[in-house]
Design an enzyme around this catalytic site. Structure first.
Site: not given
Ligand code: SF4
Length: 392
Positions: A49, A93-94, A132, A150, A214
């Site tokens: 992480e 980095g960082y 986080y 995050d 999604c």
């Molecule tokens: S529907 Fe689209 S905008 Fe909504 S959480 Fe899923 S990928 Fe993200």
């Protein structure tokens, strides 16, 4: 077996159930196999992480393996010296992340007998551990319902909820943390935390979110409103400060002069060539341009650049009469930090008086073959490699 679907008396409850459980199920079936997901060891999760902050997964993987091979547990990390830790981190980095991780490992050994505390307050008290990292380690390694929010998670939740205020505003951020905390109470924290991260990394991406793929689109308010691509909103960023770093390649009969940066601050503890840092607007363009050497074409420092280099040279060789020295540019690089941009120019002094002595209390002289053994910021690695090619 799937968890029971709540009564549909409340559409909000059903929506929450969908976000928590459908997303968790999706994660179990579809997540990428990453090395830090093969372990429950809090140390390994903490290392991953820390490395993953501001850094891409593909970049982190080889560093993660190399770091754990060199420092397989908290005790090994605590027992090492900082230079070895920075060397292992070189290029990632960082670097304050590495220094803090090292200091924190020492405190874990001193205060907690070498066991990473599963109490969030005790873990948050360690250097470099912010909300986080604490949320990620507590939820993934210790199954505690503590949010790890995050930039990825801010984006996903802003879209799920169709939040149109800037997510970097503290009240919006707190609202998102509270929402995630509420979801975590209903979830298996290790799974749900990683599910949100994974959704943000591979589906709900900053540009062109893949809403068609999604798992929670039916619960997503931005998808329904057609605003997904416009979210999250952020407050306008301030422009990066521009700095010019003038560095010197001073090579004596014994080697190259190098110096360590102060332990705290930017690139703390890393090594560099002797350098002088200026605000870019402190250099006025015509006199800064330098002039081409009449015959050779290599740029020679003039004006404020020459004066700054002369100051730097006098730090390296105090008490030496250097007024006749010419500074010839041998390499140039740019480096962008989060809030700062460096334009680094490397010059070689020519015509140094014989017998000039390096101030060994501030500088080290290292032969060319040993330069690679020190931890360098990436920009200096590139400069040195350019200089070595030119100065063979
Ligand atoms: S529907 Fe689209 S905008 Fe909504 S959480 Fe899923 S990928 Fe993200």
């Amino acid at each position: 077996m799937n968890p029971p679907v709540p009564s549909m008396a409340s559409t909000d409850l059903a929506r929450e159930w969908s976000i928590v459980h459908i997303l968790s199920m999706w994660y179990r079936d579809h997540h990428r196999r990453l090395p830090w997901r093969e372990t429950r060891d809090p140390y390994r999760i903490w290392v991953s992480e820390t490395m993953l902050q501001q850094t891409r997964v593909e970049t982190v993987i080889p560093y993660y393996h190399a770091f754990l091979e060199r420092f397989p547990d908290v005790a090994a990390l605590a027992a090492s010296d900082e230079e070895a830790v920075l060397k292992c981190w070189q290029g990632l980095g960082y670097y304050s992340r590495a220094r803090n991780l090292h200091r924190a490992a020492r405190l874990v050994v001193e205060r907690h007998g070498g066991r990473i505390p599963d109490d969030p307050r005790a873990f948050l008290a360690l250097p470099g551990v912010g909300a986080y990292t604490a949320g990620a380690v507590m939820s993934i390694a210790f199954h505690r319902p503590i949010p790890a929010v995050d930039g990825n998670v801010l984006r996903v939740v802003a879209r799920l909820e169709n939040l149109c205020d800037p997510v970097d505003h503290p009240t919006v951020r707190r609202r998102i943390e509270r929402l995630v905390e509420g979801w975590l109470q209903q979830a298996e924290p290790a799974v749900f935390t990683q599910a949100l991260m994974e959704l943000g990394a591979v589906v709900c991406t900053p540009r062109s979110p893949r809403c068609g793929a999604c798992p929670v689109r039916s619960a997503c308010r931005a998808h329904r409103a057609g605003t997904a691509e416009d979210l999250p909103k952020r407050a306008p960023k301030r422009p990066r400060r521009q700095k010019v770093v003038l560095a010197l390649w001073c090579e004596t009969g014994e080697g190259v002069v190098v110096e360590q940066r102060p332990a705290d601050g930017l690139l703390g503890g890393m090594w560099q060539l002797p350098a002088h840092e200026l605000d870019a607007d402190a250099l006025d363009a015509p006199s800064d341009a330098g002039r081409d050497a009449e015959s050779g074409g290599a740029a020679e420092a003039a004006g404020p650049v020459r004066r700054a280099l002369m100051d730097c040279l006098q730090r390296v060789f105090p008490g030496t009469a250097c007024h006749a020295v010419r500074f010839v540019e041998v390499a140039r690089e740019r480096h962008v930090f989060t809030h700062l941009e460096w334009s680094v120019r490397l010059f070689r002094p020519e015509g140094m008086p014989a017998g000039a002595r390096v101030d060994r209390t501030r500088f080290r002289v290292v032969c060319r073959d040993e330069l690679g053994g020190l931890p360098w910021p990436r920009v200096y690695e590139k400069l040195i490699s350019g200089a070595l090619q030119m100065l063979i």
